[in-house]
Structures are given as C-alpha cells and as structure tokens.
Design a protein around this motif. Structure first.
Motif, PDB file in Angstrom:
ATOM      1  N   TRP A 313       0.843  -1.200   0.000  1.00  0.00           N
ATOM      2  CA  TRP A 313       0.000   0.000   0.000  1.00  0.00           C
ATOM      3  C   TRP A 313       0.887   1.262   0.000  1.00  0.00           C
ATOM      4  N   ASP A 314       1.860   1.278   0.885  1.00  0.00           N
ATOM      5  CA  ASP A 314       2.754   2.442   0.949  1.00  0.00           C
ATOM      6  C   ASP A 314       3.542   2.609  -0.357  1.00  0.00           C
ATOM      7  N   LYS A 317       1.216   4.009  -3.113  1.00  0.00           N
ATOM      8  CA  LYS A 317       0.241   5.012  -2.672  1.00  0.00           C
ATOM      9  C   LYS A 317       0.004   6.107  -3.711  1.00  0.00           C
ATOM     10  N   ASP A 318       0.964   6.309  -4.622  1.00  0.00           N
ATOM     11  CA  ASP A 318       0.754   7.328  -5.653  1.00  0.00           C
ATOM     12  C   ASP A 318       0.306   6.722  -6.979  1.00  0.00           C
ATOM     13  N   TYR A 324      -8.177   5.083  -2.537  1.00  0.00           N
ATOM     14  CA  TYR A 324      -7.675   6.220  -1.742  1.00  0.00           C
ATOM     15  C   TYR A 324      -6.809   7.100  -2.638  1.00  0.00           C
ATOM     16  N   PRO A 326      -4.416   9.750  -4.092  1.00  0.00           N
ATOM     17  CA  PRO A 326      -3.312  10.479  -3.459  1.00  0.00           C
ATOM     18  C   PRO A 326      -3.683  11.929  -3.120  1.00  0.00           C
ATOM     19  N   ASN A 330      -3.020  11.469   0.786  1.00  0.00           N
ATOM     20  CA  ASN A 330      -1.576  11.388   0.910  1.00  0.00           C
ATOM     21  C   ASN A 330      -0.964  12.267   1.982  1.00  0.00           C
ATOM     22  N   ARG A 335      -3.156   8.702   6.207  1.00  0.00           N
ATOM     23  CA  ARG A 335      -2.942   7.366   5.642  1.00  0.00           C
ATOM     24  C   ARG A 335      -2.839   6.324   6.755  1.00  0.00           C
ATOM     25  N   GLN A 339      -5.320   3.205   7.098  1.00  0.00           N
ATOM     26  CA  GLN A 339      -4.775   1.845   7.078  1.00  0.00           C
ATOM     27  C   GLN A 339      -5.145   1.095   8.361  1.00  0.00           C
TER      28      GLN A 339
END
Lengths: 416, 416
Positions: A313-314, A317-318, A324, A326, A330, A335, A339
């Motif tokens: 996920w991390d 993330k973009d 979700y 960014p 973000n 976040r 999570q």
C-alpha cells in the motif's frame, strides 16, 4: 481420435488426448506413464511422467467427485480455475504452478507437476512436520493477491470488468454459500458429525440466534462485497509444500469477494490442525512443541500479511488505485488512520470467516483429515468440541479482538 | 433517411427518425410538434406531441451536456437507462414511465410523456408546494425496488447475472465516484462554491481527516457492495410529481450497489431543500409551515420505507431469497433480531450517503437550483453552511443515530 466434445477421460484415453496437444506432448518422451492421483473432493487428477518431463492433467466432471452424480456441479469451473491460476501465477510466480494448457471443451487443465517431496500441507500438519517458510510464503501470496486485485491498486474500470467475469462462477459460489453459511446451521441430509458425542453441540449451533445473526452478516459480505480476487477455497489441502517451496493449487472457487474469506480459510484450517494434535499425540511424541509451532505459524501469517500488505500500500500510494486517491489521502497521518481502520475491519472479517470455516468442517458435509484420522471417536469429539468453542467465540466476539496474539491466547485457554 | 449509425438528432431530423419507427409513429397524427426540453445535466430530451398522442425522446450524446465535449461520457448509458427503466417499471408500474422504444445504435429512448401539471420535485420544493403523497409513493418505490432486486428476494444465480450486466455501466459509476466521493475532498478544477463566504468551509472539508476516513468507507461500499439495483441518481430532479402522481425518471446511473445510496440521495436532497427555504422566505410567505412539511416528509419517507420493506420481507420470508433461508431464520424472535440489525445498518448507510450527497452539491461541480436560485450570495452561503454542518455531523456521527426523529431534531437545531 478427436476431442471435439466433452467426455470424461481415463488413463488410456488421456494418452490419446495428450498426443493431440503439441504443447503437452512435446514435453514428454514416448515412455510416458499416467497415474490417477486425485484425492480431493471435486475433480480427477492425473500425473503424467516420462524420462523427459512431467505434468499434471486435471479434468472437471459435471458433478462432485466425492459425492457422485447426485450432486451436480458445472464443469465450467475448470475455466475459472484456469483464469484464476494464470492471474494468481502472474502475481505470485513462485507460489503458483505454471499452466501449460487449457481446453475449455474438455474442462481440462495441463499444469506443472509438483514433484516429491511436495505434499499437501494438511498431511504435513497431521504428520507433525514443521515448515519454516510456510507463514512467510502464504502471507506473501495473500498480501500480493489481495492487494493487487483490489481497488487499492486497480482502477474502477479494471475492477468491474474482472468482477463481471467472475460473476460467471456462480455455481461454485452457491456451493460455498450452502456448505459454509447454510447447512451447518440447519438440518441437512449432508451434515454429519462425530455422533453421539457432538449431537448436542450440533443442535446448539442450530439454536444459537446470536451465532446465526453473525453468520448472516458474513454470508452477506461473501455474496455482495467484491473486494478482491479470492482463491475461494484456501484451506490447507489447497497448498502443497516442501521445506523450501509453497505452492497454491485448486482455485476453482475463485471470484471477487471479501479478502477476509481467504485469510480466514487458511488460518481457520491451521486452528483445526492445532486442535487435532491432541488426537495425534502418542507416547513417542506428545506434540507439544508442534502445537507451539502451529500457533506461531498462525500468529506469523497474520502479522507478516499485515506488514506486507501495508508495505505494498505504501509503495503504490501514488498509483492509480481508485480507493484512496493520493490527492485526498496522501498525508501520512491520514494514511495511517485509514490503514489502521482498514486492517482492523479486515482482521475482524478474517476471524469471522475463519470461524465459519471451522464450524462447517465439524458439523457440515465435508470434514478434514486432521480430525477424521483420529480413530477413537470420543477422543476425536473432544478435539472437535474445543475447535467449535473457539469458532463460536470468534464468531460472536471477533470485534473485541485487536491483535492476533489475543486470538492465540484464546486458543491456548481452550486447548485443555 | 436511414439511421444505421449514431448521430445526434435535432428537432428536424428527429421527425425523420420518428417516421422510421412504427411503434412511435403509430401513436401520432401528422400534426406532430417537437420541442427540446432537456434541462438536466446530461442528455437531450424532446417532447413530441400531436392531437392523437405524445411521447418523450431522450438521446444520450457522448459527453456531458452541461459541461460539453470536454467531459466525455459514454452514450452506452442510454442502454443501461433503458434496461433499468424497464426493470424499475416492472416493479413499480405506477411510478415509472413506460418505455415505448429503445434504439441502441442511436442511444435513444422513446417513453411516456409526463403531461402537465407534472413538474420536477425540486422545482415544487423551491416553489413551496406540498405533495401529500410524495413520502408514500417514494417509500413504496424504494422499498419495492431495493427489496425485490436484493438477495432477500432473489437467488444467487439471478443476482450475480444482474450484477455482471450492470458492471458494464462502469463509466457512470466512475463519474459518481469522482463527483460525490472524491472531488469535494480535494482541490479540483470543477469544484465551486459560494465564494468568498464558504472558502473556509470548503478548505475545512479538505483538511478534515475524520470526515475523509468516513467518506472512504462509503466509497468502498459504493464500489464493492452489490446489494440491490440502484437508480443511482435518485435526487429530487429525478422525480416528477403532481398531487396524485409520483414518477421516477433518469436511471442512467443504475447499477448494483448499496441500498443506502438511493435512499440517502432522496433524503439528502430533501435536507438541501429544507435548508434552502430560508433563502426563499419573504414577507408574503415565511416558509415556516413548508419547512415543517419537508421535515415531516423526510421522517415519513424513512418510516414508511422501513414499514414497507419489512412487510415485503415478512410476506416473502418463505420464498427463494438467498440471504436468510427459512430453514435457518424462520423463528419469529430471530427474524426480528435479523431485521433490526439489517435496518439499523441500512439507516446508517442512508445517513452517510445522504450526507455525502449534500456536501457534493455545495462544494462540488454540480449544484442544486434550491440554493442557486437564492440570488443574494451571503444569504445563500448562510443556508448552505447550515446544510454542510448537518452533513458533517451525519457523516461523522451517523452510528449514534437510531431513529429518523433524532435526525430531524439535529436538523431543527441547526436551522437557525
């Protein structure tokens, strides 16, 4: 001989069939040998070997093998198994056997033969063998499969297309609905249990309103929530292992469902294995050390899954995941909040589905060898009853658990 | 002239088109008149009348009408609108206009013309007109649609087939995801609000972590939970009324989603109408009585929906619905327990989705005439801010509400 229409193969006609398929035949020499090895519930499985190579042929017949023609089941499941095997294999090439060939007409898959010493995890658990990489590999397999096929990674367009395709695997979903979420909670001709010892326990399940309320909620998630591509039947007989290798098989129940169903299937079956150990203990081996290994494997599987899933996920993330965006999510604090909530919900789903899988293996149609191999019925019933007690606790109180270590403690309390 | 390829019609070519379609042309005499009346956001709508009869023609163009070709949107939406109109009409023949004709190539629907005095509910709400049957009819429409297309009534097989079909309406779902669940919570070129009065309010939404956590949960339900066939855009401009008649229109956003999204859309837009009333009040009419009527309509709609939905459930409890099998759930005490939990969850979903619909109409791309028709910007902003406050409360605290009367009280507290 042509194979332009479906027909069930036997060891002889299978050889004829192989000769018509270059991608299979080219792997072998002329000294090929065929052996039927299917010991699962559903299909016929042949190992084909020669000096030059080997593969497995799996054919789906239009009924459930272990019950017979009285319980029909679409042979189209082979199509969804082939699609799922390829998708799971693309995401986890080290943990899913390669598909060499798929024949829709014949409902037949040709795939890598998992050579000895690969054995079914369940058989290893009954034999008391430790697999030091099992938690690492299974957590990796589940984290990657569930993350990459969810809206955390995918766009809505990709997601809905895949959801629609796997809606076609409805017959198999219906089977799960019946045997996991329905039959154990009502009188059914298919149910059985270690009688008379568990007669009262089985009856108590059917009379437990709070339990049935929880099961309804889980069933609704199973039927309605297309969260990620599930294996759909991820128990310990769907995985083969050696000390170094972990291979996931048999995803014919694959569909888009709630992530916790797969994780729960695996953990629930490890819990079954744990409670069966007292039935396998003898004067040579009291199984105490092994029981600790199983508990450690349950704990590690969840904790490693959690870590790997969050890491994916991390990392992405973009990316283009729809869930979700960014531009909204973000900031690191938000976040983390998101999570934490996501993983807590998933943990509770996992415990609920895992518990449902335990129940159905004790009072439903299909039991597990972990218990069935305990020949003394009274001793078996005692093991099964403890597993049932854990399952009932998890079904009713799962939202009170916040870490897998608390589940381990609950299991330990009920073990003797 | 043949119409074998898609092309946008105008008033002139529409007449040529009608002459090629017997099911339409046979309704009319030679004195037909055409008038473009579309004032919605998406499509072109023509009323066709003659002395002998009338109908409406609705054509979808491959972009959003109110924005233009810079925001493309598949014209396939006309297909899903036609399928949904027929399904909704089958379930609610008295509340959905009949479809006379559908042309996939031309993305064109021919349907009943809702003759005067039918007007859009939103316009009636702005004008301060009471519709004594609105709550009765809308609760009936929603209860029947949502009940009969859910697993409470349907088999898994029917449900998955329908879910798969409406997965094809992905472009419209993506549009909703963007304008309802994403844009209002980030900087977007399409967002606007009553500036400068609401600048700080809009910014506060983008910085509210708890709010964004709740919106993520709702978006996940919207994307993943195929609970029932939704209209998908059930605001007060998708409904036409007279004092006797209530007609639901424009289901091009239809898909299988969470029931609360439709109920929330309707109730959320009534809440918008309520908070706009202070902007419409003048010395002749202070709108106090009318505001009470709106609140009563909100309360009645939910309570009647609840009653009708449970009545359908009780009536068909021995049917083939998959969710709660009679053999498991048919004891009265358990059924009550199950229904209570189901309706409480649905109530919370409804409040959450309703609130999200309020927010997006104040700071997102598409606003509502309720507020836009208040010409004094400062007065409008004051109305909008109160609606925003209710929405934020409902989004964050919805699980603390247990009856619609508590929601009404919260609205009353924030009205002045």
């Amino acid at each position: 001989m042509a194979f332009t229409e479906f027909r069930p193969l036997d060891e002889k006609s299978l050889i004829e069939y192989i000769k018509t398929v270059p991608s299979l035949y080219s792997k072998l020499g002329s000294d090929l040998k065929v052996k039927e090895v299917g010991d699962g519930n559903l299909n016929f499985v042949y190992v084909v070997v020669s000096h030059a190579g080997s593969f497995v042929i799996k054919q789906a017949l239009p009924y459930i093998r272990c019950i017979g023609e009285s319980w029909p089941m679409t042979k189209d499941r082979a199509y969804f198994e082939a699609v799922a095997l390829r998708e799971l294999g693309r995401l986890n090439p080290e943990h899913v056997p390669e598909v060499y060939h798929f024949d829709h007409t014949m409902s037949l898959i040709g795939m890598r033969y998992l050579e000895p010493p690969h054995i079914i995890v369940r058989k290893g658990l009954i034999a008391g063998i430790e697999y030091p990489l099992l938690a690492e590999h299974m957590s990796e397999f589940m984290a990657r499969t569930l993350y990459f096929t969810s809206l955390l990674y995918r766009s809505t367009t990709e997601h809905k297309r895949a959801v629609a395709e796997f809606c076609g695997n409805v017959e198999l979903c219906k089977h799960t609905e019946q045997v996991v979420f329905s039959d154990p909670y009502k009188v059914s001709q298919y149910n059985h249990w270690t009688s008379p010892y568990l007669d009262r326990d089985a009856e108590a399940l059917r009379e437990d309103n709070v339990l049935k309320l929880e099961v309804a909620e889980l069933k609704s998630k199973f039927c309605e929530r297309a969260q990620a591509l599930l294996h759909g039947d991820l128990h310990t007989s769907s995985v083969m292992v050696t000390h170094e290798s972990t291979q996931v098989l048999d995803p014919e129940f694959a569909f888009y469902g709630p992530m916790g169903f797969d994780i729960g299937a695996f953990l629930g079956n490890l819990i079954l294995a744990f409670f069966a150990q007292n039935g396998h203990a003898d004067q040579v081996n009291d199984r105490k050390t092994y029981k600790e290994w199983i508990l450690r494997t349950i704990e590690d599987t969840w904790n490693l899954f959690h870590k790997k899933f969050i890491a994916l996920w991390d990392e992405h993330k973009d990316g283009s995941g729809e869930a979700y965006l960014p531009a909204i999510y973000n900031n690191p604090e938000l976040r983390q909040l998101v999570q934490k909530k996501f993983m807590e919900d998933l943990f509770h789903d996992t415990l609920g589905f895992g518990a449902a899988k335990i129940v159905r293996r004790i009072v439903g149609v299909a039991h597990v060898e972990d218990f069935e191999s305990i020949t003394d019925a009274s001793r078996r019933a005692d093991c099964e009853r403890r597993a049932l007690e854990v399952a009932k606790l998890l079904l009713k109180e799962r939202r009170k658990f916040h870490a897998i270590s608390e589940v381990i403690s609950a299991i330990q309390k009920l073990q003797s």
